[in-house]
Design a protein around this motif. Sequence first.
Motif: not given
Length: 334
Positions: A8-14, A39-40, A48-55, A99-104
Amino acid sequence: MDTLRLETDELTGLQNWPVLFNGNWSQWTDEPCAILFGETCGWENNEALQLKVGELLRSPEWPRLTPFRLGRGGFLVLAHSYSSEQALLLAQSINRILGENQFVRSPWESSGSQAAKVTWSIAVSEEGSWNLPRTLQEAISAVQRAVREKRFGSINGARSGGGNHEHDDFWVCSRRDALTELNLWSHTAALCSRYKDEPVALLLGDVDYQKSVNDIYGLPIGELHLQLIAHVLRRFESNDVAIFRIGGDEFLVWMRGHSLGRAKQLAEQINTQLSTLQIPIPGSDASISKVSLTWAVVATSARDIELKSILCKADELLRQTKDEQRGSVSAQRI
């Protein structure tokens, strides 16, 4: 616990991708399935983006998914019993939400202009017993081609290699045109095959005076012209209406289960909305107005009619219509 951390990937839970090939991976390939590889690009280090994709991939809104993380920025999704349309909708929905989220960007990330979206490839098997390693390789290659062509955030078709593609388990899913974000025309053959027992109408449209726009105002304005036209066309997409870019200034509207009269009415509605467009010319008070397409509309209720035959009829009718009156709509039953 150690085994769980490896799987299990620790960041995304996938699940981590090696799990896919441990033991009998045919448990995932003995049923109809869509495979999505993403691919991101340029955002690999953005947690934050990787986490969002996993979610999103774990969301109950999208059941029957088996998602994996592949390295820093890669994702593999087995979408069980998903059609090409469902797989495409999944990829589009994820990109829309991103696209609706702001990733810095972090200071160490690349400073490209691409949006925070996933570049996807999709392949669909309508039968079981497909070759997962080969398909994954083709999916990765499709994304790599898109990245080389700087089509970041695009959704591309992946095709398994070797053999006669007409009888391959995988058929090419619709791919988005980089300029207009409309479907590419190659997917129409799959649609016609899937819905061959239903009435179908095709609208073939040619943008009026596109060459003059390019010659007078330059290619950037010409591309803006096409993009704004495509933006209007996308308003008419639905479960029964798919829209494609099939050439430099030609568009195709595919309608399932609609009459010739309804198809002609749709072409007229599109032109009515296009007529309100005002396309500004940078550095000038002038603008391009009176935007229109010349349309040829053909409809058939015949079964097993070839797509090539329908397109030839539409193309012939379109040439006649352009000679008679630009911006008009002609219709013919075949």
